[in-house]
Structure formats: C-alpha cells, structure tokens
Design a protein around this motif. Structure first.
Motif, mmCIF file in Angstrom:
data_model
loop_
_atom_site.group_PDB
_atom_site.id
_atom_site.type_symbol
_atom_site.label_atom_id
_atom_site.label_comp_id
_atom_site.label_asym_id
_atom_site.label_seq_id
_atom_site.Cartn_x
_atom_site.Cartn_y
_atom_site.Cartn_z
ATOM 1 N N PRO A 1 0.851 -1.200 0.000
ATOM 2 C CA PRO A 1 0.000 0.000 0.000
ATOM 3 C C PRO A 1 0.881 1.242 0.000
ATOM 4 O O PRO A 1 1.965 1.240 0.550
ATOM 5 N N GLU A 2 0.381 2.272 -0.653
ATOM 6 C CA GLU A 2 1.162 3.499 -0.692
ATOM 7 C C GLU A 2 0.963 4.256 0.606
ATOM 8 O O GLU A 2 -0.141 4.321 1.149
ATOM 9 N N LEU A 3 2.069 4.785 1.115
ATOM 10 C CA LEU A 3 2.003 5.539 2.365
ATOM 11 C C LEU A 3 1.438 6.924 2.084
ATOM 12 O O LEU A 3 1.686 7.503 1.018
#
Length: 124
Positions: A82-84
């Motif tokens: 997942p992208e931060l």
C-alpha cells in the motif's frame, strides 16, 4: 563519609599485613631444615614406568553420502504494497537572529613564581 572510607581502607591494609606476615612465617619455617630431616636416609630412585607403544588403529574409509536435493520453495504472490500517505508540508517561521554579544577580554593567568633552592654552603 571520608573518615568511614579511611577506616575501611586502614582495616583492609591491616588485614593484608596480617595475612602477609603469616605467609612469610610459614615460608621461613619450611625453609629451615629440622633436626629430624638431617638423619633420614636417602630414598632410592624408583625406575620410571614406560608405557607400551600405542597400537595403530585403521579406520574404514568414510562412506560417501548420497547427494540430497532440497525441494524448491513454492512461489508466493504477495499483494502490492500500500502506498504511504504523504505528509503535509510544514512551513516554519525563519529563525530569529540573536544579537551578537561581545565578551570582555579573557584575564591573563598570573605567572607561577619560580623557586630556587639555596646553594649549600661549602663546609671547611
């Protein structure tokens, strides 16, 4: 507090002196031959025991171990990372400038006076 430390140190020093004097006394008593030792006959020298030679041991050759193939690991499909979230930009105020402080000049260290021992007078 200092007197307590001093008394503990002196007590330890006293105990070490007592132990050393006892050890010295024991060594001195052993060093002086007694009258009984002078009249003892000398013991004959005993022959040294010789051990028989160690027998040679022949071991069988090492067996060759079969080559073992490890099973391959199954491929694992992981979900994508997942992208931060991005952090918001923070605008800090500029650092304030502090006034420049001038210190007084450093005082000079006083010089250590030199001491000369007086020359001894020649005796007639």
């Amino acid at each position: 507090m200092a007197s307590r430390n001093t008394s503990i140190f002196l007590l330890g020093l006293l105990l070490s002196c007592v132990a050393m004097s006892g050890a010295v006394r024991t060594l001195q008593e052993e060093a002086v031959p007694s009258k009984d030792d002078e009249h003892k006959p000398e013991l004959p020298l005993l022959p040294e025991d010789e051990l028989p030679p160690f027998p040679e041991v022949h071991l069988p050759p090492k067996p060759e171990l079969p080559k073992v193939e490890l099973p391959s690991f199954p491929e694992v499909h992981l979900p994508p990372k997942p992208e931060l979230p991005t952090f918001p930009e923070v605008h800090l105020p500029a650092k304030p400038e502090f006034p420049k402080v001038e210190l007084p000049p450093k005082p000079e260290m006083p010089a250590i006076p030199e001491f000369h021992f007086p020359e001894p007078e020649a005796k007639p």
